[in-house]
Design a protein around this motif. Structure first.
Motif, PDB file in Angstrom:
ATOM      1  N   GLN A  56      30.057 -35.756   3.045  1.00 35.27           N
ATOM      2  CA  GLN A  56      28.925 -34.831   2.952  1.00 35.27           C
ATOM      3  C   GLN A  56      29.054 -33.924   1.724  1.00 35.27           C
ATOM      4  OE1 GLN A  56      27.874 -32.809   6.621  1.00 35.27           O
ATOM      5  NE2 GLN A  56      28.504 -34.539   7.865  1.00 35.27           N
TER       6      GLN A  56
ATOM      7  N   THR B 108      30.257 -39.635   7.536  1.00 45.89           N
ATOM      8  CA  THR B 108      30.082 -38.442   8.373  1.00 45.89           C
ATOM      9  C   THR B 108      31.119 -37.364   8.098  1.00 45.89           C
ATOM     10  OG1 THR B 108      31.456 -39.402  10.110  1.00 45.89           O
ATOM     11  CG2 THR B 108      29.086 -39.803  10.251  1.00 45.89           C
ATOM     12  N   SER B 109      32.165 -37.676   7.344  1.00 45.35           N
ATOM     13  CA  SER B 109      33.264 -36.727   7.140  1.00 45.35           C
ATOM     14  C   SER B 109      32.879 -35.631   6.149  1.00 45.35           C
ATOM     15  CB  SER B 109      34.471 -37.478   6.579  1.00 45.35           C
ATOM     16  OG  SER B 109      34.184 -37.880   5.254  1.00 45.35           O
ATOM     17  N   TYR B 110      33.755 -34.633   6.017  1.00 47.71           N
ATOM     18  CA  TYR B 110      33.518 -33.555   5.050  1.00 47.71           C
ATOM     19  C   TYR B 110      33.405 -34.090   3.619  1.00 47.71           C
ATOM     20  CZ  TYR B 110      34.463 -30.261   8.821  1.00 47.71           C
ATOM     21  OH  TYR B 110      34.402 -29.554   9.986  1.00 47.71           O
TER      22      TYR B 110
ATOM     23  N   GLN C 195      29.619 -36.172  15.281  1.00 50.37           N
ATOM     24  CA  GLN C 195      30.746 -36.186  14.343  1.00 50.37           C
ATOM     25  C   GLN C 195      30.337 -35.635  12.976  1.00 50.37           C
ATOM     26  OE1 GLN C 195      33.947 -37.611  15.335  1.00 50.37           O
ATOM     27  NE2 GLN C 195      34.522 -36.365  13.573  1.00 50.37           N
ATOM     28  N   ALA C 196      29.095 -35.848  12.609  1.00 52.03           N
ATOM     29  CA  ALA C 196      28.601 -35.395  11.302  1.00 52.03           C
ATOM     30  C   ALA C 196      28.001 -34.003  11.343  1.00 52.03           C
ATOM     31  CB  ALA C 196      27.541 -36.379  10.783  1.00 52.03           C
ATOM     32  N   ASN C 197      27.761 -33.477  12.541  1.00 50.18           N
ATOM     33  CA  ASN C 197      26.928 -32.277  12.614  1.00 50.18           C
ATOM     34  C   ASN C 197      27.547 -31.051  13.264  1.00 50.18           C
ATOM     35  OD1 ASN C 197      24.179 -32.868  11.390  1.00 50.18           O
ATOM     36  ND2 ASN C 197      24.488 -34.694  12.646  1.00 50.18           N
ATOM     37  N   LEU C 198      28.572 -31.230  14.071  1.00 50.44           N
ATOM     38  CA  LEU C 198      29.181 -30.063  14.728  1.00 50.44           C
ATOM     39  C   LEU C 198      30.128 -29.343  13.786  1.00 50.44           C
ATOM     40  CD1 LEU C 198      30.332 -31.212  18.290  1.00 50.44           C
ATOM     41  CD2 LEU C 198      28.203 -30.069  17.630  1.00 50.44           C
TER      42      LEU C 198
ATOM     43  N   GLY D 104      24.085 -30.661   8.356  1.00 51.00           N
ATOM     44  CA  GLY D 104      25.393 -31.310   8.321  1.00 51.00           C
ATOM     45  C   GLY D 104      26.527 -30.306   8.431  1.00 51.00           C
ATOM     46  N   LYS D 105      27.697 -30.790   8.891  1.00 44.73           N
ATOM     47  CA  LYS D 105      28.802 -29.874   9.180  1.00 44.73           C
ATOM     48  C   LYS D 105      29.418 -29.270   7.919  1.00 44.73           C
ATOM     49  CE  LYS D 105      32.412 -33.442   9.585  1.00 44.73           C
ATOM     50  NZ  LYS D 105      33.272 -34.193  10.509  1.00 44.73           N
TER      51      LYS D 105
END
Lengths: 364, 364, 364, 364
Positions: free
Chosen positions: B98, B93-95, D146-149, D312-313
């Motif tokens: 992604q 889920t982290s930068y 956590q993955a999207n904001l 995704g963020k």
């Protein structure tokens, strides 16, 4: 036998104007009358004896000119047409050319069973002023002309396209090799002519923050015109620290090295994020060290890509299209003009980087 | 409080079996009862104090086991199910996850404004036995279990899948990073467990001549079973010379470095064709030197790619599919078996590379 | 004037053996004495008048032979040398060649301001038996010979390399275009000669489950020898349903279409996972329909890639290397042998697919 | 129980404002108070019953707002923070997410053994207003927060970032999927909001001639501000003919389809050079036909890529970086503003494309 003037490598420290016969034109060749050419940093390496070429060779590899005579197999052009050809002038028929690396033309074909790449002569795709007579002359013979001649679109001057054969092709390749994506931070090390083109290329390919690094403020000012969002003078700030501030600790997505020194290479590695790409354009004259601390001990998912300038008529067509579409203006890089007769003085100015020189137009 | 056995790093030179509480299970976690695990070369670096981890940390990062307890948010699994998880156990889920480099999870998130990649701790995607308790224990807690647990297909034994979490994932990544095409010559340096998997991976990805290099003939014999077409013992032949003979002076299309030394890295560069790719897997403990003569002065269109082992359930699914499809048989790599109670003896054997050891199965 | 035999297109329904002069050799040409050639499915389209070529043109595009005479500019070969050349025989100097699509050589050069790709004649890189005289003759003239002639390695017979110029190059390109990764499920539609090579190519590139589809059980049996893990006879099972069972509802990672019909194209789309790739090799003679339900309304992250057979000496070198390395054995595809004098009978057998014919060797 | 207003799909033809409870916040969720949202073309398909969603579902998928409440597992954010989230709001932990297609999250997980992609519901990565309650409401619950904001950088207004969740992400993906290189000709079909972003994206990625096509001159005028070099009104000129003139018969390097009709898709194919790429963004409601004459019978080395909007963020971070760096200004796309209470009127305006509407800002 008709004669012409040509700037020849005599011995380390001496490039001089000599007389040579105008070359004969074979079936796949074209003879180009040079209207404008220039001096490259590599020519200075040749002058100093740091990059070896045959004595008597005509130097220079950036031709702008007019077709004087076409070989019998060269179709679709006409005499009198204004053209350029890439500094790297590959056959496009060899194994490396068909294998995706035309700049390395000839590299896989060695008689003695050892690969020709292991040493300075790797780069057999680079012919002008390296393994055949070059462009600082009244005329240059272009081999494999069908693959290499590109007509100059109407409305573009010699000065506008003078960077295409080498400087712009190399600088843009540095950006193309940097895996740039929209939203990226890209740091470009050294803002000489190639670095300025890499800066412009990074911007054109979608980098959202282009950070230009140099030690000369005048060059940093030009880099802003070429597309830099941020400039860093390495004499005034700690570049790694600044990049980490700008990227909020993330590191740069890519770094483009445009000089060829340990310091620029190493700093380029140190500004990268894990997973980042170092695109290297420099010609290194000494062994490089990769500090284990700059390399995450080999575990950082880093990529390092090197390149030799791409050539060929399709490349030249695309570069001139970029100029024609007003995406870039490289006229500002041509800071001085000399006659071919004064080329020794031009080398003197350029080799000593006097008077804010970036590039010198040479007019036969 | 229920207790379990765990092999913990005490101080340089000492990894010992200690008692620890069985961990609590948070909503996104899973508790796995280890049925088989193993010792990695990196664990030996930890044992020797060459790779720093917190004192008291449970070491080991290669889990095969059974789900003991699932967090409330973890769906689609059931207790009692046989599973593995990658050594690199990212959140996804982290930068960085992604951004395409999940192995570098956490790398871009640092409090102090400096990038965490610049040093050994770059690799925050690697959690087991690095920044959280590892697998050489009765139980291991898997964080972000929804992204990391992968059921073992029916019919595969623990020993068959024991290499998936790290060795096979890393070795295959080395091959994937090598830009292999049909007809390629690929040279793989060092035939330890990761090198053997890189050899197999290069073959599976289409290399037409896989050349395995090592100094131990037994390993070269195994490399042939893994897919090597040619083997070279560097104690007996000049590797660069032999590769040039085999490739008729062309040079190798790719080289995969699987050890982490100056000599293997440099030789890997020297066997490459211009335009070739060096895929590096080694963990380097000293600065690397790139000799300018091995690098065509930066003009060879070379590529260097490094990697940290990929993780995640999709990766584990694919690797077990390769095994299930009989494309590879890694059982031969498991040369010894020890009980968890005897792990100090297992480290002693493995660290000293006695008795032809490749990998050791540890059974709690 | 020395004469030779040649199979010429006379009119729809008639290909006949005629007498023609042995061609003159220009400076960039080579004259090859054919020792073995074959008939392609495309030749049958020509015979039936479905694919238009000039009347009187010699057909055939798969040459195995011996150098009879070399043009004055062609270096590094010698007369008497055994060679092949790709069916697609590009100049490698044109814009499309330098732009990454040599098979489309000539496509961007049209006099009348309309792109030559919009119609059947797109494919100007395909010259033999399409726009210049082909290989079903005693001799064939190879243009741009420096880029196209490849010596046959010692030890390989004509039959072993007969598939390289077209069938193997096309089938492998289908696999190369399918974005295959380790662990993939790949479905190959139609197991004629090209489909069999696509099956082999998919396996060689790392697919872990290769699923071969055809309606003839004999072909499915051969597909297993070429690398298929699973075979599906579409007359006996519902292919989409079976693929969903095999992949547990995931869908195939890639599908390779090797026939050129609505049914195979559409089924190939329907077996794909979201994000999957359809690699299309077929020559379509009717408009294709993409059902919105097979295409996720355009929202499925699908990719569709088409291809024309790659040519050039580097491609031929690589394909023969694959054969030399025992990665594939294509002799089984050559089911029949005919003399050139009997070529009308050979066409009759092949066009009607009698006697289990896959490919026919033609011997002048 | 606290209540809120929400625009719900009632039945084909009716979307109305209803009262619903404010959702509970699970450990991985975040509750966002909407400050600005908008209506998408897809919402109009929902309104008309052309794209099926559950009755009573809150529609809308483009959230700009403020964090009202964070789940217990969501770290690194704080309540009151201004954020956006992508329309496509994947878990990032599923198989498709780890396999490189997060927009297709959930697609490989079907209970009944048939792949969920074969039909409109392929796109399980798209959750807001498709399979969970959407954004045209006072509050929206963001799953996998956590993955999207992604926090909105200081200095950017709601209107500046309102396009990021869908329109800009989709339009840019269309450009990213088009394989654009420096010097390319790129044609963008339809200049609605997504097409305008594709035009901007093509320019940002290095296209040298961006050709925008539409039937409404006002949109073509805006396309010039977004980066188009040339505009073509298809009601006034023959688009294929014009593109061939502009490219001198070469054809376009890429075409981007942004509408979802047979005509735009087919014309996009017809303007391509051999080897060119068609990047398709449209949502097709009817079967597509690929005319064999537009497709070089399958032999043109064409590529067709489709896409669903990435989320995704990290994606949101990059898009807002592009805006922050002044590479694009999308405020001009927001032509109207409505209160949430007036959303029925807003739908009426937008569905009927009255008053030159491009996008409508909805303010709760």
């Amino acid at each position: 036998m008709a004669m012409m003037r040509a700037a020849a490598f005599i011995e380390p420290g001496r490039i001089e104007l000599v007389e040579k016969p105008i070359p004969d034109v074979g079936p796949n060749d074209a003879l180009i009358r040079i209207t404008t050419t220039t001096i490259c940093g590599t020519d200075v390496h040749i002058l100093k004896g740091e990059y070896p070429v045959a004595k008597g060779l005509t130097v220079g590899h950036e031709p702008v000119g007019v077709i004087e005579k076409l070989g019998s197999n060269v179709k679709g052009y006409h005499e009198g047409q204004r053209v350029i050809a890439g500094a790297i002038c590959p056959s496009f028929t060899s194994y490396p050319c068909q294998d995706g690396v035309p700049s390395q033309d000839g590299a896989y074909l060695t008689a003695d069973g050892t690969c020709s790449c292991h040493g300075y002569k790797a780069t057999a795709g680079w012919r002008f002023g390296n393994i055949i007579d070059g462009t600082q002359a009244d005329y240059v013979l272009v081999p494999d002309a069908q693959a290499n001649l590109e007509p100059i679109p109407d409305g573009l001057t010699d000065e506008q396209v003078l960077m295409c054969p080498d400087i712009m092709s190399t600088g843009f390749k540095g950006a193309e090799n940097a895996n740039i994506r929209l939203g990226d931070f890209v740091v470009v090390f050294a803002q000489g002519p190639i670095g300025l083109c890499a800066t412009a290329g990074a911007r054109l390919l979608g980098a959202s923050t282009v950070i230009a690094v140099d030690g000369i403020n005048e060059r940093l000012t030009i880099s802003q015109k070429m597309g830099a969002d941020v400039t860093l003078n390495f004499r005034e700030v700690d570049v790694v620290e600044e990049v980490m501030k700008i990227t909020k600790g993330r590191g740069a997505d890519s770094a483009i090295e445009c000089l060829g020194t340990q310091k620029t290479f190493e700093t380029a590695l140190r500004v990268l994020k894990p997973g980042g790409t170092l695109s290297s354009l420099g010609v290194y004259s000494e062994d490089l060290v990769i500090p284990v601390s700059a390399f995450a001990a080999g575990l950082g998912d880093h990529k390092i890509n090197t390149a030799l300038c791409p050539g060929g008529k399709e490349r030249m067509r695309r570069l001139m299209k970029v100029i024609q579409s007003d995406r870039i203006d490289l006229k500002a890089l041509v800071t001085h003009e000399y006659k071919l007769d004064d080329i020794v003085a031009a080398y003197d100015l350029f080799a000593n980087q006097r008077d804010g020189v970036l590039k010198v137009a040479i007019k036969p």
